[in-house]
Design a protein around this motif. Structure first.
Motif, PDB file in Angstrom:
ATOM      1  N   PRO A   1      -1.730  -0.884 -12.916  1.00 23.89           N
ATOM      2  CA  PRO A   1      -1.735   0.317 -13.759  1.00 23.89           C
ATOM      3  C   PRO A   1      -2.578   0.093 -15.011  1.00 23.89           C
ATOM      4  O   PRO A   1      -2.743  -1.047 -15.463  1.00 23.89           O
ATOM      5  N   PRO A   2      -3.118   1.161 -15.572  1.00 22.65           N
ATOM      6  CA  PRO A   2      -3.918   1.026 -16.794  1.00 22.65           C
ATOM      7  C   PRO A   2      -3.024   0.867 -18.017  1.00 22.65           C
ATOM      8  O   PRO A   2      -1.796   1.072 -17.930  1.00 22.65           O
ATOM      9  N   PRO A   3      -3.597   0.525 -19.152  1.00 18.63           N
ATOM     10  CA  PRO A   3      -2.807   0.523 -20.392  1.00 18.63           C
ATOM     11  C   PRO A   3      -2.439   1.944 -20.786  1.00 18.63           C
ATOM     12  O   PRO A   3      -3.018   2.912 -20.293  1.00 18.63           O
ATOM     13  N   ILE A   4      -1.471   2.068 -21.687  1.00 19.37           N
ATOM     14  CA  ILE A   4      -0.947   3.363 -22.097  1.00 19.37           C
ATOM     15  C   ILE A   4      -1.179   3.587 -23.591  1.00 19.37           C
ATOM     16  O   ILE A   4      -0.872   2.728 -24.416  1.00 19.37           O
ATOM     17  N   ASP A   5      -1.730   4.747 -23.926  1.00 15.61           N
ATOM     18  CA  ASP A   5      -1.835   5.201 -25.311  1.00 15.61           C
ATOM     19  C   ASP A   5      -0.605   6.071 -25.578  1.00 15.61           C
ATOM     20  O   ASP A   5      -0.553   7.228 -25.176  1.00 15.61           O
TER      21      ASP A   5
ATOM     22  N   PRO B   1     -12.324  -2.495 -27.905  1.00 12.69           N
ATOM     23  CA  PRO B   1     -11.527  -2.125 -29.080  1.00 12.69           C
ATOM     24  C   PRO B   1     -11.138  -0.647 -29.110  1.00 12.69           C
ATOM     25  O   PRO B   1     -10.072  -0.295 -29.613  1.00 12.69           O
ATOM     26  N   GLU B   2     -11.988   0.211 -28.570  1.00 14.71           N
ATOM     27  CA  GLU B   2     -11.716   1.655 -28.583  1.00 14.71           C
ATOM     28  C   GLU B   2     -11.237   2.158 -27.227  1.00 14.71           C
ATOM     29  O   GLU B   2     -11.524   3.282 -26.825  1.00 14.71           O
ATOM     30  N   TRP B   3     -10.469   1.327 -26.522  1.00 13.38           N
ATOM     31  CA  TRP B   3     -10.082   1.653 -25.146  1.00 13.38           C
ATOM     32  C   TRP B   3      -9.308   2.960 -25.030  1.00 13.38           C
ATOM     33  O   TRP B   3      -9.446   3.674 -24.046  1.00 13.38           O
ATOM     34  N   LYS B   4      -8.511   3.302 -26.033  1.00 14.50           N
ATOM     35  CA  LYS B   4      -7.685   4.511 -25.941  1.00 14.50           C
ATOM     36  C   LYS B   4      -8.547   5.764 -25.836  1.00 14.50           C
ATOM     37  O   LYS B   4      -8.266   6.656 -25.033  1.00 14.50           O
ATOM     38  N   LYS B   5      -9.595   5.832 -26.636  1.00 12.16           N
ATOM     39  CA  LYS B   5     -10.491   6.983 -26.607  1.00 12.16           C
ATOM     40  C   LYS B   5     -11.570   6.839 -25.545  1.00 12.16           C
ATOM     41  O   LYS B   5     -12.022   7.831 -24.965  1.00 12.16           O
ATOM     42  N   GLU B   6     -11.982   5.608 -25.300  1.00  9.46           N
ATOM     43  CA  GLU B   6     -13.099   5.373 -24.388  1.00  9.46           C
ATOM     44  C   GLU B   6     -12.699   5.558 -22.922  1.00  9.46           C
ATOM     45  O   GLU B   6     -13.446   6.157 -22.140  1.00  9.46           O
ATOM     46  N   TYR B   7     -11.532   5.066 -22.559  1.00 16.79           N
ATOM     47  CA  TYR B   7     -11.195   4.983 -21.137  1.00 16.79           C
ATOM     48  C   TYR B   7     -10.109   5.950 -20.666  1.00 16.79           C
ATOM     49  O   TYR B   7      -9.935   6.125 -19.459  1.00 16.79           O
TER      50      TYR B   7
ATOM     51  N   GLY C   1     -13.621   5.663 -18.151  1.00 11.07           N
ATOM     52  CA  GLY C   1     -12.591   4.910 -17.451  1.00 11.07           C
ATOM     53  C   GLY C   1     -12.806   4.926 -15.954  1.00 11.07           C
ATOM     54  O   GLY C   1     -12.638   3.904 -15.271  1.00 11.07           O
ATOM     55  N   ASN C   2     -13.193   6.075 -15.420  1.00  8.50           N
ATOM     56  CA  ASN C   2     -13.502   6.173 -13.997  1.00  8.50           C
ATOM     57  C   ASN C   2     -14.664   5.271 -13.620  1.00  8.50           C
ATOM     58  O   ASN C   2     -14.642   4.628 -12.567  1.00  8.50           O
ATOM     59  N   GLN C   3     -15.667   5.231 -14.464  1.00  8.35           N
ATOM     60  CA  GLN C   3     -16.821   4.386 -14.167  1.00  8.35           C
ATOM     61  C   GLN C   3     -16.467   2.910 -14.219  1.00  8.35           C
ATOM     62  O   GLN C   3     -16.986   2.107 -13.444  1.00  8.35           O
ATOM     63  N   LEU C   4     -15.558   2.555 -15.124  1.00 11.85           N
ATOM     64  CA  LEU C   4     -15.100   1.167 -15.182  1.00 11.85           C
ATOM     65  C   LEU C   4     -14.393   0.783 -13.889  1.00 11.85           C
ATOM     66  O   LEU C   4     -14.668  -0.280 -13.311  1.00 11.85           O
ATOM     67  N   VAL C   5     -13.499   1.649 -13.414  1.00 12.40           N
ATOM     68  CA  VAL C   5     -12.800   1.367 -12.160  1.00 12.40           C
ATOM     69  C   VAL C   5     -13.794   1.282 -11.009  1.00 12.40           C
ATOM     70  O   VAL C   5     -13.725   0.367 -10.178  1.00 12.40           O
TER      71      VAL C   5
END
Length: 240
Positions: A124-128, A181-187, A198-202
């Motif tokens: 699962p991904p991290p959670i904001d 560092p900006e994972w919440k907004k970025e991914y 985030g989709n592109q990272l996966v």
């Protein structure tokens, strides 16, 4: 027939064929070589997934050779299992020990049914948590996030543990995303589901893991002649 890759998971998988989604990107990446088949079920946890495995992937009769086993299956569950039991989405919660058992059973199911198929786990991904309060799925009278990043981390580590026990590759998305560092907004788009980045990272991580298993576009044959293989002076020759 063209080989298949199944994508099996919850809403993060179901939504993967949206514009810019990681599943759609996989289908585009493997065009002319592999059919990418979506089997995503929004809101599902491993308990429910395990109950419907035989319905989603029915066993063929021994004399049915119409379709070969897939070359790979991605298994992407845990975000719903990790819902907190005493919060507004508690009905989706699966205890950590059961999650591990269920995930192990899912991998075993595929390995028994399709011995040569590559099974790829995704954590699962991290959670904001703040974003989850802004984008509630159900009525949230408590005013508390139904998921926490800490809990998601426990399930992510359990997923990687099961991958090790089963001897299958895993994408530790929970850890990978938080390197930014900006994972919440970025991914993330709503504190849980994936943004286009985030989709592109996966997508990139799945491609990398499949390549490590020998499943690359370069290694897979196309199912019919490419236009570059057709002789303009004798076009039908290549089809004979």
């Amino acid at each position: 027939m063209r080989p298949k890759i199944y994508l099996f998971g919850d809403s993060i998988t179901e939504e993967s064929f949206d514009i810019g989604g990681w599943g759609a990107s996989l289908a585009n990446h493997f065009a002319r070589t592999v059919d990418v088949v979506l089997r995503g079920y929004s809101g599902y946890n491993t308990r429910w997934a395990l109950k419907v495995l035989d319905r989603i992937f029915p066993e063929k009769p021994d004399d049915d050779d119409s379709e070969s086993e897939p070359i790979a299956v991605t298994v992407f569950f845990g975000a719903n299992d990790a819902c907190l039991q005493d919060r507004c989405s508690g009905f989706q919660h699966v205890p950590l020990h059961e999650y591990k058992h269920n995930l192990h059973s899912i991998v075993s199911f595929f390995k028994k049914r399709w011995p040569d198929t590559h099974v790829l786990l995704i954590t699962p991904p991290p959670i904001d948590e703040d974003a989850r309060l802004r984008f509630p799925y159900v009525e949230n009278k408590q005013g508390l996030p139904e998921r926490t990043n800490e809990a998601a981390g426990h399930y992510a580590r359990a997923c990687t543990d099961i991958a090790g026990e089963c001897g299958v590759p895993v994408i530790d998305l929970w850890t990978k995303m938080q390197h930014c560092p900006e994972w919440k907004k970025e991914y993330l788009s709503d504190g849980l589901h994936l943004s286009q980045s985030g989709n592109q990272l996966v997508f990139q991580e799945v491609i990398r893991k499949l390549r490590d298993e020998g499943l690359s576009v370069e290694a897979l044959p196309v199912d019919l002649p490419l236009i570059s293989d057709i002789d303009p002076n004798d076009p039908m020759k290549v089809f004979q």
